[in-house]
Design an enzyme around this catalytic site. Structure first.
Site, PDB file in Angstrom:
ATOM      1  N   CYS A  65      -0.585   4.167   2.399  1.00 52.91           N
ATOM      2  CA  CYS A  65      -0.348   4.204   3.956  1.00 52.91           C
ATOM      3  C   CYS A  65       0.128   2.897   4.272  1.00 52.91           C
ATOM      4  CB  CYS A  65      -1.849   4.553   4.568  1.00 52.91           C
ATOM      5  SG  CYS A  65      -3.008   4.054   3.833  1.00 52.91           S
ATOM      6  N   CYS A 105       0.893  -1.042   0.148  1.00 52.17           N
ATOM      7  CA  CYS A 105       0.022   0.131  -0.140  1.00 52.17           C
ATOM      8  C   CYS A 105       0.954   1.289  -0.154  1.00 52.17           C
ATOM      9  CB  CYS A 105      -0.772   0.085   1.260  1.00 52.17           C
ATOM     10  SG  CYS A 105      -1.826   1.614   1.320  1.00 52.17           S
TER      11      CYS A 105
END
Lengths: 104, 233
Positions: free
Chosen positions: B141, B138
């Protein structure tokens, strides 16, 4: 799966060639900078989801927005990608961040 | 952001700086931070995280969005997640073709058979084969299939992994000891919105006839993110 019930018909279908809009508006965005302006192919339609760009500021995010998974060739993203031409990267792009690209 | 936001000091962003998840590695022109720079960022910013977390917690509780008890219960639930769950799901898929079909077709529903609730997100299961190796990251985040795997490891949240997994996945895989032949497609999944990803590893050779229970222990957390393959001991 109510969260994904489409609120309007998806504009793109599997295999459509699309370009991610190259824009840098302020605010909370889910479209990573590295993919803006790049071309790929719709890999699947994920459903419609509340718009995170609105929810980030306390709004409902409604109406929901269509979300797609788009497949890119790594070599189309990174100049000088160090790997074979068939390597892929896929990520999720909301419909309002996409435009139709010419078939190559 | 605070005056310590390292991006403002050390790098000249060419685009108007936004709070767009302060996308850490991408400078809008395809350039990427070097590993060494990145580790500096991690050290500096890590000092801020506890303060930011505490401030955010205080605000959402004050506003009545959630209660202190809600937060505690959520953390407790995450901490209690059974780290064998991912292995049992994979072992079932390896031994039950019909389950595997369901898992690949609709991951959320299929893991629901194990009592897992994906909540607002949906699970996409991606299969490693002789021709494709999948890797999950990701970049924005640290989105992660927490409902199945619990809290992500520190390396998954590090800026270096998040930046490099998309830009030089084969180098990252090599550092995890995973050599993917050039003939095999490396397929990276940036978990940047509402989907969550789980890798269905390849069943190791030499495990024919093994029971699901025996197979399950071969599948570690890291296999399910795709940084390593499942192996027979």
């Amino acid at each position: 799966m109510n969260a994904a019930a489409p609120s309007f018909d998806p504009y793109y279908i599997l295999g459509d060639r699309v370009r991610v809009i190259s824009a840098h508006p302020p605010g909370h965005r889910r479209t990573p900078h590295y993919i803006r302006g790049k071309e790929g192919v719709v890999e699947r339609y994920c459903g419609a989801f509340p718009n995170p760009e609105e929810r980030a500021y306390g709004f409902s995010g409604l109406p929901k927005r269509n979300l797609y998974r788009v497949r890119f060739r790594q070599m189309d993203i990174w100049s000088g990608y160090n790997g074979p031409v068939h390597d892929l990267l896929e990520l999720e792009i909301f419909e309002h961040w996409l435009t139709r690209a010419e078939a190559s | 952001m605070s005056p310590h936001d390292p991006h403002d000091h050390t790098h000249g962003h060419s685009h108007p700086h936004s709070h767009d998840h302060a996308h850490p590695h991408d400078h809008g022109n395809g350039s990427v931070l070097k590993y060494s720079d990145d580790s500096v960022h991690d050290v500096r910013e890590s000092d801020l995280y506890p303060l930011l977390a505490e401030a955010l917690r205080a605000i959402v509780v004050d506003k009545g969005l959630v209660s202190a008890a809600d937060i505690r219960e959520h953390l407790e639930a995450l901490d209690k997640i059974d780290d064998g769950m991912g292995g049992r799901i994979v072992a079932r898929a390896w031994t039950d073709p019909e389950y595997k079909r369901r898992l690949l077709e609709n991951g959320s529903d299929a893991v629901g058979e194990f009592g897992i609730d994906m909540g607002e997100t949906q699970l996409i299961v991606v299969e490693n084969t002789d021709t494709v190796h999948n890797l999950v990251v990701c970049t924005l985040c640290s989105c992660y299939p927490r409902a199945i795997l619990g809290l992500p490891p520190d390396w998954y949240k590090s800026k270096s992994y998040r930046a490099r997994a998309v830009n030089e996945p084969r180098a990252v895989l090599r550092e995890f000891g995973t050599l993917v032949p050039e003939s095999v497609i490396v397929r990276v999944h940036d978990s940047n919105a509402d989907m969550r990803y789980l890798v269905l590893p390849k069943r190791p050779s030499g495990t024919e006839g093994w029971s699901a229970e025996q197979l399950a222990v071969l599948v570690t957390r890291d296999c399910l993110v795709g940084v390593v393959s499942a192996t027979k001991p």
